[in-house]
Design a protein around this motif. Sequence first.
Motif, PDB file in Angstrom:
ATOM      1  N   GLU A  16      36.298  69.996 -17.120  1.00 54.32           N
ATOM      2  CA  GLU A  16      36.322  70.128 -15.669  1.00 54.32           C
ATOM      3  C   GLU A  16      35.646  68.917 -15.018  1.00 54.32           C
ATOM      4  O   GLU A  16      36.120  68.406 -13.992  1.00 54.32           O
ATOM      5  CB  GLU A  16      35.637  71.436 -15.235  1.00 54.32           C
ATOM      6  CG  GLU A  16      36.407  72.693 -15.602  1.00 54.32           C
ATOM      7  CD  GLU A  16      36.345  73.060 -17.094  1.00 54.32           C
ATOM      8  OE1 GLU A  16      35.399  72.619 -17.808  1.00 54.32           O
ATOM      9  OE2 GLU A  16      37.256  73.756 -17.554  1.00 54.32           O
ATOM     10  N   ASP A  17      34.546  68.441 -15.603  1.00 54.95           N
ATOM     11  CA  ASP A  17      33.904  67.214 -15.110  1.00 54.95           C
ATOM     12  C   ASP A  17      34.871  66.035 -15.229  1.00 54.95           C
ATOM     13  O   ASP A  17      34.967  65.204 -14.315  1.00 54.95           O
ATOM     14  CB  ASP A  17      32.632  66.897 -15.911  1.00 54.95           C
ATOM     15  CG  ASP A  17      31.556  67.958 -15.778  1.00 54.95           C
ATOM     16  OD1 ASP A  17      31.448  68.596 -14.705  1.00 54.95           O
ATOM     17  OD2 ASP A  17      30.800  68.157 -16.757  1.00 54.95           O
ATOM     18  N   MET A  18      35.579  65.960 -16.347  1.00 52.30           N
ATOM     19  CA  MET A  18      36.545  64.878 -16.568  1.00 52.30           C
ATOM     20  C   MET A  18      37.651  64.917 -15.531  1.00 52.30           C
ATOM     21  O   MET A  18      38.023  63.875 -14.965  1.00 52.30           O
ATOM     22  CB  MET A  18      37.126  65.030 -17.987  1.00 52.30           C
ATOM     23  CG  MET A  18      38.165  64.015 -18.379  1.00 52.30           C
ATOM     24  SD  MET A  18      37.445  62.456 -18.932  1.00 52.30           S
ATOM     25  CE  MET A  18      37.746  61.464 -17.495  1.00 52.30           C
ATOM     26  N   ARG A  24      38.876  61.698  -8.503  1.00 50.19           N
ATOM     27  CA  ARG A  24      38.207  60.727  -7.614  1.00 50.19           C
ATOM     28  C   ARG A  24      38.583  59.286  -7.949  1.00 50.19           C
ATOM     29  O   ARG A  24      38.078  58.351  -7.333  1.00 50.19           O
ATOM     30  CB  ARG A  24      36.689  60.881  -7.718  1.00 50.19           C
ATOM     31  CG  ARG A  24      36.144  62.195  -7.187  1.00 50.19           C
ATOM     32  CD  ARG A  24      34.619  62.182  -7.084  1.00 50.19           C
ATOM     33  NE  ARG A  24      33.947  61.892  -8.337  1.00 50.19           N
ATOM     34  CZ  ARG A  24      33.527  62.809  -9.220  1.00 50.19           C
ATOM     35  NH1 ARG A  24      33.741  64.105  -8.987  1.00 50.19           N
ATOM     36  NH2 ARG A  24      32.910  62.450 -10.334  1.00 50.19           N
ATOM     37  N   GLY A  25      39.433  59.099  -8.961  1.00 53.28           N
ATOM     38  CA  GLY A  25      39.836  57.760  -9.366  1.00 53.28           C
ATOM     39  C   GLY A  25      38.788  57.031 -10.187  1.00 53.28           C
ATOM     40  O   GLY A  25      38.807  55.808 -10.270  1.00 53.28           O
ATOM     41  N   GLU A  26      37.887  57.797 -10.807  1.00 50.48           N
ATOM     42  CA  GLU A  26      36.807  57.212 -11.592  1.00 50.48           C
ATOM     43  C   GLU A  26      37.097  57.386 -13.083  1.00 50.48           C
ATOM     44  O   GLU A  26      37.175  58.507 -13.572  1.00 50.48           O
ATOM     45  CB  GLU A  26      35.478  57.903 -11.273  1.00 50.48           C
ATOM     46  CG  GLU A  26      35.052  57.810  -9.834  1.00 50.48           C
ATOM     47  CD  GLU A  26      33.837  58.670  -9.525  1.00 50.48           C
ATOM     48  OE1 GLU A  26      33.183  59.172 -10.467  1.00 50.48           O
ATOM     49  OE2 GLU A  26      33.567  58.862  -8.330  1.00 50.48           O
ATOM     50  N   ILE A  62      39.827  73.313 -28.083  1.00 53.70           N
ATOM     51  CA  ILE A  62      40.554  72.228 -27.425  1.00 53.70           C
ATOM     52  C   ILE A  62      40.983  72.764 -26.072  1.00 53.70           C
ATOM     53  O   ILE A  62      41.658  73.793 -25.988  1.00 53.70           O
ATOM     54  CB  ILE A  62      41.763  71.789 -28.268  1.00 53.70           C
ATOM     55  CG1 ILE A  62      41.290  71.207 -29.600  1.00 53.70           C
ATOM     56  CG2 ILE A  62      42.613  70.788 -27.499  1.00 53.70           C
ATOM     57  CD1 ILE A  62      42.412  70.942 -30.594  1.00 53.70           C
ATOM     58  N   VAL A  63      40.593  72.056 -25.019  1.00 51.73           N
ATOM     59  CA  VAL A  63      40.832  72.572 -23.674  1.00 51.73           C
ATOM     60  C   VAL A  63      41.724  71.694 -22.812  1.00 51.73           C
ATOM     61  O   VAL A  63      42.185  72.129 -21.762  1.00 51.73           O
ATOM     62  CB  VAL A  63      39.498  72.830 -22.937  1.00 51.73           C
ATOM     63  CG1 VAL A  63      38.701  73.928 -23.624  1.00 51.73           C
ATOM     64  CG2 VAL A  63      38.673  71.558 -22.826  1.00 51.73           C
ATOM     65  N   GLY A  64      41.950  70.446 -23.234  1.00 52.93           N
ATOM     66  CA  GLY A  64      42.758  69.566 -22.400  1.00 52.93           C
ATOM     67  C   GLY A  64      43.169  68.305 -23.124  1.00 52.93           C
ATOM     68  O   GLY A  64      42.842  68.103 -24.295  1.00 52.93           O
ATOM     69  N   ASP A  92      37.456  53.755 -22.210  1.00 48.82           N
ATOM     70  CA  ASP A  92      37.515  54.502 -20.956  1.00 48.82           C
ATOM     71  C   ASP A  92      38.708  55.448 -21.024  1.00 48.82           C
ATOM     72  O   ASP A  92      39.769  55.078 -21.545  1.00 48.82           O
ATOM     73  CB  ASP A  92      37.674  53.575 -19.760  1.00 48.82           C
ATOM     74  CG  ASP A  92      36.448  52.718 -19.505  1.00 48.82           C
ATOM     75  OD1 ASP A  92      35.410  52.921 -20.171  1.00 48.82           O
ATOM     76  OD2 ASP A  92      36.525  51.839 -18.630  1.00 48.82           O
ATOM     77  N   VAL A  93      38.513  56.648 -20.478  1.00 52.95           N
ATOM     78  CA  VAL A  93      39.563  57.665 -20.511  1.00 52.95           C
ATOM     79  C   VAL A  93      39.703  58.325 -19.142  1.00 52.95           C
ATOM     80  O   VAL A  93      38.814  58.217 -18.288  1.00 52.95           O
ATOM     81  CB  VAL A  93      39.263  58.754 -21.583  1.00 52.95           C
ATOM     82  CG1 VAL A  93      39.304  58.163 -22.985  1.00 52.95           C
ATOM     83  CG2 VAL A  93      37.925  59.418 -21.329  1.00 52.95           C
ATOM     84  N   GLU A  94      40.831  58.998 -18.965  1.00 52.48           N
ATOM     85  CA  GLU A  94      41.072  59.803 -17.774  1.00 52.48           C
ATOM     86  C   GLU A  94      41.727  61.109 -18.199  1.00 52.48           C
ATOM     87  O   GLU A  94      42.345  61.182 -19.263  1.00 52.48           O
ATOM     88  CB  GLU A  94      41.966  59.058 -16.774  1.00 52.48           C
ATOM     89  CG  GLU A  94      43.387  58.847 -17.282  1.00 52.48           C
ATOM     90  CD  GLU A  94      44.276  58.074 -16.316  1.00 52.48           C
ATOM     91  OE1 GLU A  94      43.792  57.670 -15.249  1.00 52.48           O
ATOM     92  OE2 GLU A  94      45.464  57.884 -16.651  1.00 52.48           O
ATOM     93  N   ALA A  95      41.590  62.123 -17.380  1.00 52.55           N
ATOM     94  CA  ALA A  95      42.214  63.417 -17.661  1.00 52.55           C
ATOM     95  C   ALA A  95      43.722  63.323 -17.459  1.00 52.55           C
ATOM     96  O   ALA A  95      44.188  62.639 -16.539  1.00 52.55           O
ATOM     97  CB  ALA A  95      41.629  64.493 -16.756  1.00 52.55           C
ATOM     98  N   VAL A  96      44.460  64.013 -18.311  1.00 50.55           N
ATOM     99  CA  VAL A  96      45.906  64.132 -18.155  1.00 50.55           C
ATOM    100  C   VAL A  96      46.228  65.536 -17.651  1.00 50.55           C
ATOM    101  O   VAL A  96      46.805  65.702 -16.583  1.00 50.55           O
ATOM    102  CB  VAL A  96      46.650  63.839 -19.475  1.00 50.55           C
ATOM    103  CG1 VAL A  96      48.147  64.095 -19.337  1.00 50.55           C
ATOM    104  CG2 VAL A  96      46.390  62.403 -19.919  1.00 50.55           C
TER     105      VAL A  96
END
Length: 144
Positions: A16-18, A24-26, A62-64, A92-96
Amino acid sequence: MAYWLMKSEPNVFSFEDMMAKTARGEPEAWHGVRNYAARNNMRAMQIGDEAFFYHSNIGKEIVGIIRVIALAHPDDTAELNAKGEVVWECVDVEAVKPLPRPVTLATIKQTPELEEIELLKLSRLSVSKVRPEEWALICRMGGL
């Protein structure tokens, strides 16, 4: 494309934090890894590779799915070694997307097709490889 599994304790940094950071584009630097095999796995990652986001210790599931958006670079949370060199690196990663149904460690252990997954074979490794057939099966198990 290669597939991976990256662990985080949800009380420290959750999926959820991810997702909130991504919204936010971070980007998130996957810092704090202090194991050579896990670091080497991050060094092998390419932009666009995907990883399962695994809640370790609490939940054990595994959640996401997350995506690599920057290649391995020095981990700014790491101290230099005795030679003044950076030893530890991160990507660096981002949520899918979240999995509609989290896939628990217990379920993975009960699935014969997953008996060779590194999550089980190298259980203490925080960044591990996932074979394409394991990826596809876990995605189906998670409702994708």
